[in-house]
Design a protein around this motif. Structure first.
Motif, mmCIF file in Angstrom:
data_model
loop_
_atom_site.group_PDB
_atom_site.id
_atom_site.type_symbol
_atom_site.label_atom_id
_atom_site.label_comp_id
_atom_site.label_asym_id
_atom_site.label_seq_id
_atom_site.Cartn_x
_atom_site.Cartn_y
_atom_site.Cartn_z
ATOM 1 N N ALA A 60 0.826 -1.212 0.000
ATOM 2 C CA ALA A 60 0.000 0.000 0.000
ATOM 3 C C ALA A 60 0.859 1.261 0.000
ATOM 4 N N LEU A 91 -4.972 -0.654 -2.049
ATOM 5 C CA LEU A 91 -4.701 -1.622 -3.105
ATOM 6 C C LEU A 91 -5.954 -1.902 -3.932
ATOM 7 N N TYR A 126 -5.487 -9.561 -3.285
ATOM 8 C CA TYR A 126 -5.026 -9.004 -2.022
ATOM 9 C C TYR A 126 -5.678 -9.669 -0.817
#
Length: 128
Positions: free
Chosen positions: A10, A89, A102
């Motif tokens: 991130a 993300l 993710y």
């Protein structure tokens, strides 16, 4: 994705896609929220805060130090920080997020690495 890798991802994605004139509003908002949560988690830890900034400029050299600082700050246990990292993300890569890129969970594993374009060396010792 393990929590520390999620945070590191991130930071880089947000720095690359969450600033400037071409960034989408969703990415900018998510990145700003993430940066604030990260600042709170690292409050009073000047070397860790410096490592975050250095990591964005030189991730290969600063990753080990930043990983250590994040672990020392128990960042991997901060639900707000992890949720905001995931939001960055997801906003930056909606296709990857919708396909579960993710959302990796690993339990009781050794020598596992998750992510794109990684290099890993494992050295295991046998018991006595």
């Amino acid at each position: 994705m393990d929590p520390i890798s999620l945070i590191l991802g991130a930071i880089l994605v947000g720095a690359a896609k969450g600033s400037g004139d071409v960034a989408s509003g969703a990415v900018v908002d998510a990145y700003n929220g993430f940066r604030e949560a990260l600042r709170r988690r690292l409050a009073g830890r000047k070397p860790a805060q410096t490592a975050v900034e250095e990591y964005t400029a030189d991730p290969d050299n600063w990753r080990p130090a930043l990983e250590t600082y994040l672990q020392q700050a128990d960042a991997q246990k901060d639900e707000e920080l992890l949720a905001s990292a995931s939001a960055v993300l997801s906003a930056a890569d909606p296709d990857g997020a919708s396909h579960g890129k993710y959302a990796v969970q690993i339990y009781g594993a050794q020598g596992v690495q998750v992510g794109d374009r990684n290099i890993q060396t494992n050295n295991y010792r046998s018991g006595p």
